[in-house]
Structure formats: structure tokens, C-alpha cells
Design an enzyme around this catalytic site. Sequence first.
Site, PDB file in Angstrom:
ATOM      1  CG  HIS A  83      -1.957   1.008   1.273  1.00  0.00           C
ATOM      2  ND1 HIS A  83      -2.931   1.150   0.305  1.00  0.00           N
ATOM      3  CD2 HIS A  83      -2.214   1.987   2.191  1.00  0.00           C
ATOM      4  CE1 HIS A  83      -3.735   2.144   0.612  1.00  0.00           C
ATOM      5  NE2 HIS A  83      -3.313   2.684   1.755  1.00  0.00           N
ATOM      6  CG  PHE A  84       1.921   3.517   3.304  1.00  0.00           C
ATOM      7  CD1 PHE A  84       1.865   4.897   3.335  1.00  0.00           C
ATOM      8  CD2 PHE A  84       0.960   2.803   3.992  1.00  0.00           C
ATOM      9  CE1 PHE A  84       0.882   5.564   4.054  1.00  0.00           C
ATOM     10  CE2 PHE A  84      -0.029   3.452   4.717  1.00  0.00           C
ATOM     11  CZ  PHE A  84      -0.079   4.838   4.749  1.00  0.00           C
TER      12      PHE A  84
END
Length: 280
Positions: A261-262
Site C-alpha cells: 500500500h505505502f
Amino acid sequence: MKYNKLNVNEVEIFYRESGDASNPTMVLFHGFPSASHMFRDLIPMLEDKFHLIAPDYPGFGQSESPARETFSYTFDHIAEIMDAFLDALNVEKFYMYVFDYGAPIGFRIAMKHPNRILGIVSQNGNVYEEGLGKKWEARAEYWENPTIELREQYKSAFAKETVIGQYTFGTEDGSVSPDGYSLDLYYASVIPDYAEKQSDLIFDYQNNVKLYPTFQKYLRDYQPKLLAIWGKDDPSFIWAGAEAFRKDLPDAKIVPVNSGHFALENRCREIADSILQMFC
């Protein structure tokens, strides 16, 4: 790099700014549960070519966190504040980088001012139902049946283990610094009424999904230049959300990176290079 605050609609907004103002502006819209510090590595890689502005939303990071009794924590309202923030800085035409919550905020602004958008970087910034991971099925049930018990259950999104997992899932062991998620956890512990404000946004996310067809129409109608660069192992906004952009933007550039995600946490150089290649 400069660190400033600006009063916008009676809310104090913190923002980072870097680069020569004579260069094209790129506005960096952060995600949950983070703030503009998520761009701490990206900004130095882009500042020679862009004028960069990265705000913290109300209730996030270093921005003011008004009480729920006086401030509506919805995506419509935050987008309204961010739109007014850009007006206050006299930002007219700009590129935008959207991630996670930044996508529904940024796309609301783009729909309102389509002629201001020079191009879009969507890094795990989803606007398609195809991109919704498994967890969103349960959240859709919550939106249909918003009990107090389920609202409390979804406060697990702010738990230490959940936040760390958002950063590390889908990444190579040891490739993600603890700096980003440690600061997120700090803000969660000191921002007044944090869990309730964020729970309001989790519930309101249903209105983002309802707007997906409108966001897609904007893409079809205006054909902005778009780079979808995606942590391909993100369980929240899955890889199919990146590929879906081609339905409305045949010329979109779709790039997978080996992350979750990041993705900026361990693939920042790769993301920066893709941005520079496409927009400079």
C-alpha cells in the site's frame, strides 16, 4: 523545504513546500492514516523539476483538528477545504499526486476544475470498484447496517498492528523504515478524539464509491495525462484498480512496483523516476 501554516475557512492547514515556484506545481494528496510526511523522500527527488505542495488534511498530521461538533469529517468537506487551500495559495494549474484517501479528495477537485489539471499520478489511488480489496466487502455491509458495534469494530484500523501492517504487507523484509508508521501512531495518540473523527471518514467512504462512475466520466471526458503506479501487492486497493484506468484512459501509463500500500516507503526512487520520465 519550507514548513508553513495557512488559515483556510477558519481551519489552520499545515503544508510542506519545495522547489522553484516558476516550475510546474504538483500537489501531493496523502492517504490514511498518514499525512504529508509520507512524501518526505519523494519531495527531494522531484524538487528540481516541480514546485511541490503537500498539505495535511484537517484532523491529520500537523493541521488543526476541529471538534466533530463544529466540523463535518466527510470527504466532500475535506475536498472543499483543500480546494480553498489551493485558491488561497493562488495555485491555478497543477499536477496532482493522489494516494489512498487522496484520490477521492483530488478527483473531487479535478471534477470541479478540470481545466486546472495538468496531469495525474495515481499511486494506489483507487477510483474503480475493481480495485477494492476483500476488506471492502465487509465495510459495504457496515455501510448498509451501521451499528454501534461495527463502528467500534472498525476502530481496529487505528491499532498499532494494523497500521504497521499497512506499511509492511507486500514488501520485502527489512525494506520499510519504521519512521513513517511511528509518526502516524504518534498523531493517532495525540490528536483529540482521533478515533471518532477517523471513524466518521470510514463510514463516509461509501460516498466515494458512489462517486466512482462520476470520477470515471471525468476521465473519459477530459482525458488527463495519467500515470497509475501501484504497489502491486496492496491488499486494500488491489492491482486491478490500476489496470481499470485503461477502460477510460487508453493512453494511461500503468506501472507495477514491488511493494504494498505505502509504496513510497520502499520504492520511492522508482516512483520518482517514472514521474520524471512521464511529465518532464
